[in-house]
Motif scaffolding. Structure first.
Motif, PDB file in Angstrom:
ATOM      1  N   UNK A 237      72.660  80.207   1.127  1.00 37.81           N
ATOM      2  CA  UNK A 237      74.026  80.504   0.665  1.00 37.81           C
ATOM      3  C   UNK A 237      74.968  79.580   1.228  1.00 37.81           C
ATOM      4  N   UNK A 238      74.639  79.368   2.827  1.00 34.66           N
ATOM      5  CA  UNK A 238      75.516  78.346   3.368  1.00 34.66           C
ATOM      6  C   UNK A 238      75.289  76.998   3.065  1.00 34.66           C
ATOM      7  N   UNK A 239      74.102  76.711   2.739  1.00 31.78           N
ATOM      8  CA  UNK A 239      73.809  75.276   2.079  1.00 31.78           C
ATOM      9  C   UNK A 239      74.386  75.007   0.782  1.00 31.78           C
ATOM     10  N   UNK A 240      74.534  75.892  -0.080  1.00 29.62           N
ATOM     11  CA  UNK A 240      75.277  75.804  -1.293  1.00 29.62           C
ATOM     12  C   UNK A 240      76.913  75.734  -1.103  1.00 29.62           C
ATOM     13  N   UNK A 241      77.309  76.647   0.124  1.00 29.29           N
ATOM     14  CA  UNK A 241      78.554  76.218   0.393  1.00 29.29           C
ATOM     15  C   UNK A 241      79.005  75.110   0.731  1.00 29.29           C
ATOM     16  N   UNK A 242      78.283  74.536   1.820  1.00 28.55           N
ATOM     17  CA  UNK A 242      78.514  73.185   2.204  1.00 28.55           C
ATOM     18  C   UNK A 242      78.397  72.100   1.285  1.00 28.55           C
ATOM     19  N   UNK A 243      77.455  72.245   0.051  1.00 28.73           N
ATOM     20  CA  UNK A 243      77.586  71.368  -1.051  1.00 28.73           C
ATOM     21  C   UNK A 243      78.818  71.480  -1.670  1.00 28.73           C
ATOM     22  N   UNK A 244      79.448  72.505  -1.714  1.00 29.80           N
ATOM     23  CA  UNK A 244      80.630  72.840  -2.434  1.00 29.80           C
ATOM     24  C   UNK A 244      81.646  72.279  -1.759  1.00 29.80           C
ATOM     25  N   UNK A 245      81.566  72.301  -0.562  1.00 31.52           N
ATOM     26  CA  UNK A 245      83.054  71.854   0.363  1.00 31.52           C
ATOM     27  C   UNK A 245      83.225  70.465   0.064  1.00 31.52           C
TER      28      UNK A 245
END
Length: 379
Positions: A237-245
């Motif tokens: 979930x955090x990896x997807x969050x960073x990509x979205x950032x």
């Protein structure tokens, strides 16, 4: 919290007689031997992990040392059996990160309007590349020096930073920036800049955008594990969050050029508010991931928009003090938000964390939307 804080006095503690104190992460308890501070503190503790429990990714600005007494400790870099000792220091890395944050402003020297907005956005694309290369570099080089765990990781990251030196050294201010010296006498004092409504709005937009993102992102992995989801799911979930950032940075500059930086920043805040609503609608894995992805998108629009707003409301001769004051307030808030998130999650729960997002977003949207509505669509 203060436990045995006076280091001038001898202390004898029998750990078996101390109570286990729950941490913000489910299944992780502490027997506190020394502590000055709350959940973020200078501390010495005996930590007990229940099977399959985990403490989410976090930062120790003053370093961290761990001695494994029993069982096996595991992190993203490997397994450490009983008797393993390792220490990590990050203070100097923090200084480095502070200077790197100035790159986004440095890229705007000599540029105006849409060119300045695009330059800021392009610099932020580097965050996407770093998010991919950085962790892998640590993994690939952690055992590069036999007998010195992670020394290779620190050296490789230092070498990566040094790669920027031959690129940065030849850079010079554009010829037109000679006006900086000519107009230096007219530069406003910092106190006057801080009272400028445009500057205050820009800074506040960055403070709220980055502060809320950090606040929720810090609590999210702990909340996911606490609601029964696996550590791997939290990490993904955090990896997807960073990509979205960082992913949208390829087009954020164009969006600001077309619609205006204030409008893009307002959309970012709306997305952050939307992420809170998704989080409040349930605790399934889809709710957490959807909230984190929307949170990352909102941060990108909000923070890059705020950075462009700051760059527009000071003269070249004022940029050092104006940009420095902005980053002091933004990242000071980020530090406080990360400190507060864990303790609030532990005391009041995941829903409270997200309910607090909504009034902050509404408070910031009112002046931002008013400002955006008063401006032409294309400038």
């Amino acid at each position: 919290m203060r436990i045995n804080e006076d280091l001038t006095k001898p202390v004898i503690a029998h750990a078996a007689k101390l109570d286990w104190v729950p941490s913000p992460a489910a299944g992780v308890d502490r027997r506190m031997l020394y502590r000055v501070g709350g959940e973020v503190a200078r501390a010495t503790s005996i930590v007990r992990y229940a099977p399959a429990s985990a403490f989410p990714r976090h930062v120790h600005s003053g370093g961290e040392e761990i001695l494994v007494l029993q069982g096996t400790f595991q992190d993203e870099h490997g397994d450490y059996p009983a008797g393993s000792y390792f220490r990590m220091g990050t203070l100097i890395a923090g200084f480095y990160s502070a200077y790197v944050q100035s790159y986004r402003f440095a890229a705007t020297d000599g540029l105006t309007g849409a060119g300045r907005d695009r330059a800021i956005s392009r610099v932020m694309v580097g965050g996407l590349i770093a998010a991919i290369i950085g962790p892998q570099l640590v993994i690939w080089t952690r055992n590069a020096l036999p007998g010195h765990a992670f020394a290779g990781s620190f050296l490789s990251q230092a070498m990566l930073a040094l790669l920027a030196v031959p690129i940065l050294l030849p850079l010079r201010r554009p010829a037109g920036s000679a006006a900086v010296h000519a107009t230096a006498i007219s530069a406003r004092p910092l106190a006057q800049i801080l009272t400028s409504p445009r500057y205050l709005l820009a800074v506040a937009t960055g403070v709220v955008s980055y502060g809320l993102m950090t606040f929720v992102m810090t609590a999210a992995p702990m909340a996911m594990v606490g609601h029964g989801h696996s550590v791997d799911s939290a990490a993904l979930g955090i990896q997807w969050h960073v990509l979205a950032m960082f992913g949208p940075s390829f087009i954020t500059g164009r969006l600001m050029a077309r619609f205006g930086k204030e409008r893009v920043a307002a959309v970012g805040l709306l997305l952050i508010g939307g992420s809170a609503l998704i989080a409040l609608s349930g605790v399934d894995i889809a709710h957490f991931w959807g909230s984190l992805i929307l949170l990352g998108l909102g941060w990108n629009c909000g923070f890059i928009g705020a950075t462009a707003m700051v760059a527009e409301c000071h003269s070249p001769s004022e940029r050092g003090k104006a940009q420095g004051a902005n980053d002091f307030m933004v990242f000071g808030t980020v530090a406080c938000a990360s400190f507060f998130a864990g303790s609030l999650l532990h005391s009041s729960g995941w829903s409270t964390v997200n309910w607090l997002v909504l009034p902050a977003v509404a408070f910031m949207l009112v002046p931002l939307v008013w400002r955006a509505a008063s401006l032409p669509r294309n400038r």
